[in-house]
Design a protein around this motif. Structure first.
Motif, mmCIF file in Angstrom:
data_model
loop_
_atom_site.group_PDB
_atom_site.id
_atom_site.type_symbol
_atom_site.label_atom_id
_atom_site.label_comp_id
_atom_site.label_asym_id
_atom_site.label_seq_id
_atom_site.Cartn_x
_atom_site.Cartn_y
_atom_site.Cartn_z
ATOM 1 N N TYR A 40 0.810 -1.215 0.000
ATOM 2 C CA TYR A 40 0.000 0.000 0.000
ATOM 3 C C TYR A 40 0.844 1.266 0.000
ATOM 4 O O TYR A 40 0.495 2.255 -0.655
ATOM 5 C CB TYR A 40 -0.911 0.031 1.231
ATOM 6 N N PHE A 41 1.926 1.256 0.755
ATOM 7 C CA PHE A 41 2.664 2.494 1.012
ATOM 8 C C PHE A 41 4.086 2.487 0.455
ATOM 9 O O PHE A 41 4.851 3.402 0.742
ATOM 10 C CB PHE A 41 2.702 2.762 2.520
ATOM 11 N N GLY A 42 4.410 1.499 -0.360
ATOM 12 C CA GLY A 42 5.762 1.410 -0.895
ATOM 13 C C GLY A 42 6.155 2.575 -1.787
ATOM 14 O O GLY A 42 7.349 2.875 -1.922
ATOM 15 N N ASN A 43 5.186 3.237 -2.383
ATOM 16 C CA ASN A 43 5.485 4.375 -3.258
ATOM 17 C C ASN A 43 5.475 5.709 -2.525
ATOM 18 O O ASN A 43 5.749 6.748 -3.129
ATOM 19 C CB ASN A 43 4.495 4.428 -4.428
ATOM 20 N N TYR A 44 5.141 5.688 -1.231
ATOM 21 C CA TYR A 44 5.196 6.898 -0.422
ATOM 22 C C TYR A 44 6.566 7.002 0.252
ATOM 23 O O TYR A 44 7.210 5.981 0.535
ATOM 24 C CB TYR A 44 4.116 6.887 0.658
ATOM 25 N N THR A 45 6.998 8.210 0.503
ATOM 26 C CA THR A 45 8.249 8.418 1.223
ATOM 27 C C THR A 45 8.048 9.153 2.539
ATOM 28 O O THR A 45 8.836 8.970 3.479
ATOM 29 C CB THR A 45 9.244 9.225 0.370
ATOM 30 N N THR A 46 7.008 9.984 2.620
ATOM 31 C CA THR A 46 6.848 10.890 3.749
ATOM 32 C C THR A 46 5.404 10.906 4.246
ATOM 33 O O THR A 46 4.469 10.850 3.445
ATOM 34 C CB THR A 46 7.224 12.337 3.341
ATOM 35 N N LEU A 47 5.239 10.965 5.550
ATOM 36 C CA LEU A 47 3.939 11.250 6.145
ATOM 37 C C LEU A 47 3.966 12.699 6.607
ATOM 38 O O LEU A 47 4.819 13.079 7.419
ATOM 39 C CB LEU A 47 3.639 10.318 7.315
ATOM 40 N N ILE A 48 3.057 13.499 6.066
ATOM 41 C CA ILE A 48 2.963 14.908 6.447
ATOM 42 C C ILE A 48 1.735 15.094 7.318
ATOM 43 O O ILE A 48 0.604 14.875 6.883
ATOM 44 C CB ILE A 48 2.878 15.826 5.213
ATOM 45 N N TYR A 49 1.990 15.482 8.557
ATOM 46 C CA TYR A 49 0.900 15.775 9.485
ATOM 47 C C TYR A 49 0.579 17.253 9.380
ATOM 48 O O TYR A 49 1.353 18.105 9.775
ATOM 49 C CB TYR A 49 1.317 15.396 10.902
ATOM 50 N N GLN A 50 -0.593 17.565 8.818
ATOM 51 C CA GLN A 50 -1.081 18.935 8.730
ATOM 52 C C GLN A 50 -1.820 19.236 10.029
ATOM 53 O O GLN A 50 -2.969 18.857 10.207
ATOM 54 C CB GLN A 50 -2.019 19.103 7.541
ATOM 55 N N ALA A 51 -1.147 19.896 10.938
ATOM 56 C CA ALA A 51 -1.704 20.126 12.273
ATOM 57 C C ALA A 51 -2.614 21.337 12.280
ATOM 58 O O ALA A 51 -2.210 22.438 11.911
ATOM 59 C CB ALA A 51 -0.577 20.315 13.277
ATOM 60 N N GLN A 52 -3.849 21.133 12.728
ATOM 61 C CA GLN A 52 -4.761 22.253 12.906
ATOM 62 C C GLN A 52 -4.541 22.927 14.265
ATOM 63 O O GLN A 52 -4.878 24.101 14.442
ATOM 64 C CB GLN A 52 -6.223 21.779 12.813
ATOM 65 N N THR A 53 -4.008 22.172 15.219
ATOM 66 C CA THR A 53 -3.769 22.690 16.566
ATOM 67 C C THR A 53 -2.366 22.303 17.009
ATOM 68 O O THR A 53 -1.759 21.385 16.444
ATOM 69 C CB THR A 53 -4.788 22.110 17.556
ATOM 70 N N ASN A 54 -1.866 22.986 18.012
ATOM 71 C CA ASN A 54 -0.576 22.641 18.600
ATOM 72 C C ASN A 54 -0.824 21.752 19.813
ATOM 73 O O ASN A 54 -1.053 22.238 20.926
ATOM 74 C CB ASN A 54 0.192 23.901 18.987
ATOM 75 N N ASP A 55 -0.796 20.455 19.586
ATOM 76 C CA ASP A 55 -1.112 19.476 20.617
ATOM 77 C C ASP A 55 0.016 18.449 20.659
ATOM 78 O O ASP A 55 0.124 17.617 19.753
ATOM 79 C CB ASP A 55 -2.448 18.806 20.297
ATOM 80 N N PRO A 56 0.869 18.474 21.675
ATOM 81 C CA PRO A 56 1.992 17.542 21.740
ATOM 82 C C PRO A 56 1.565 16.074 21.689
ATOM 83 O O PRO A 56 2.278 15.236 21.113
ATOM 84 C CB PRO A 56 2.655 17.883 23.081
ATOM 85 N N ALA A 57 0.419 15.757 22.277
ATOM 86 C CA ALA A 57 -0.050 14.373 22.261
ATOM 87 C C ALA A 57 -0.381 13.925 20.844
ATOM 88 O O ALA A 57 -0.044 12.803 20.431
ATOM 89 C CB ALA A 57 -1.270 14.215 23.165
ATOM 90 N N LEU A 58 -1.047 14.793 20.073
ATOM 91 C CA LEU A 58 -1.347 14.466 18.687
ATOM 92 C C LEU A 58 -0.074 14.383 17.863
ATOM 93 O O LEU A 58 0.058 13.529 16.974
ATOM 94 C CB LEU A 58 -2.301 15.501 18.082
ATOM 95 N N ASP A 59 0.871 15.259 18.139
ATOM 96 C CA ASP A 59 2.147 15.240 17.430
ATOM 97 C C ASP A 59 2.844 13.901 17.643
ATOM 98 O O ASP A 59 3.343 13.280 16.700
ATOM 99 C CB ASP A 59 3.021 16.395 17.925
ATOM 100 N N ALA A 60 2.885 13.435 18.884
ATOM 101 C CA ALA A 60 3.520 12.152 19.181
ATOM 102 C C ALA A 60 2.794 11.006 18.499
ATOM 103 O O ALA A 60 3.424 10.068 17.973
ATOM 104 C CB ALA A 60 3.554 11.933 20.697
#
Length: 214
Positions: A162-182
């Motif tokens: 499924y993901f072999g052609n992807y290189t990066t996961l980009i998290y588009q953060a709507q809020t600054n939440d350390p728990a979500l970031d982790a």
């Protein structure tokens, strides 16, 4: 605030009664947190929210008829209805449905684009065609909307297919939440992708809602 259940709709009514001067937002359930936050932040008491199940994204062809049914159900109660979906994989069908019904919708191909800002996303798209995007909602609901529907909980060996052609996961953060970031960083590790966090805030969603005056 708890995540919106993906198996039912949500109705959130503002401070004033239904009738003159009210606008109904018919929205994807994945946007409920962001819309309610913007309502509170800006005091948009004239906006009411009716969310359709977020898991309609698993079957994009079901989005236009669901939106049409919601418009038909509520049109008589509101001065204006605004559809808080982008195209979302419907291949233009949602745009055609909204045009036929005489209601407006959010511009853009999907929420990743309008959270980034459609113009900014278009510029980045050529360099990020191997990126997999997550929003706050999808980070919270990663297992329910990505891991389990793809069968990766039962067949982890499918990950590279499924993901072999992807290189990066980009998290588009709507809020600054350390728990979500982790949690987003953990999602990247589970998918075997390089992690990148980019704060977008609400992007084009905020001005789109600000324009909804009856």
């Amino acid at each position: 605030m708890k995540a919106l259940p993906d198996d039912r709709s949500l109705t959130e009514t503002g401070l004033a009664p239904l009738g003159e001067g009210r606008v109904l937002l018919i929205a994807c359930g994945a946007l409920a947190h962001e819309i309610l936050a913007l309502k509170r932040l800006n005091g948009w008491a004239h906006l009411d929210l009716r969310c359709l199940p977020a898991n309609l994204h698993l079957w994009p062809d079901r989005i236009p008829p669901a939106v049409e049914a919601a418009v038909a159900e509520h049109r008589a109660d509101y001065d204006k209805i605004f559809v808080v979906y982008a195209d979302c994989g419907t291949g233009g069908q949602l745009f055609d449905t909204c045009k036929r019904l005489g209601v407006e919708m959010v511009e853009g191909p999907h929420c990743y684009s309008f959270f980034e800002g459609n113009a900014a996303f278009a510029v980045k798209a050529e360099d990020e065609f191997r990126a997999f995007y997550l929003t706050d909602f999808l980070v919270r609901q990663f297992d329910a909307f990505v891991w389990r529907p793809m069968g990766l909980d039962r067949h982890p060996e499918l990950r590279d297919m499924y993901f072999g052609n992807y290189t990066t996961l980009i998290y588009q953060a709507q809020t600054n939440d350390p728990a979500l970031d982790a949690k987003a960083e953990d999602c990247a590790k589970r998918l075997g992708l390089v992690y990148l966090r980019r704060f977008t805030g609400y992007g084009d969603l905020a001005p789109a809602l600000a324009r909804q005056i009856p």
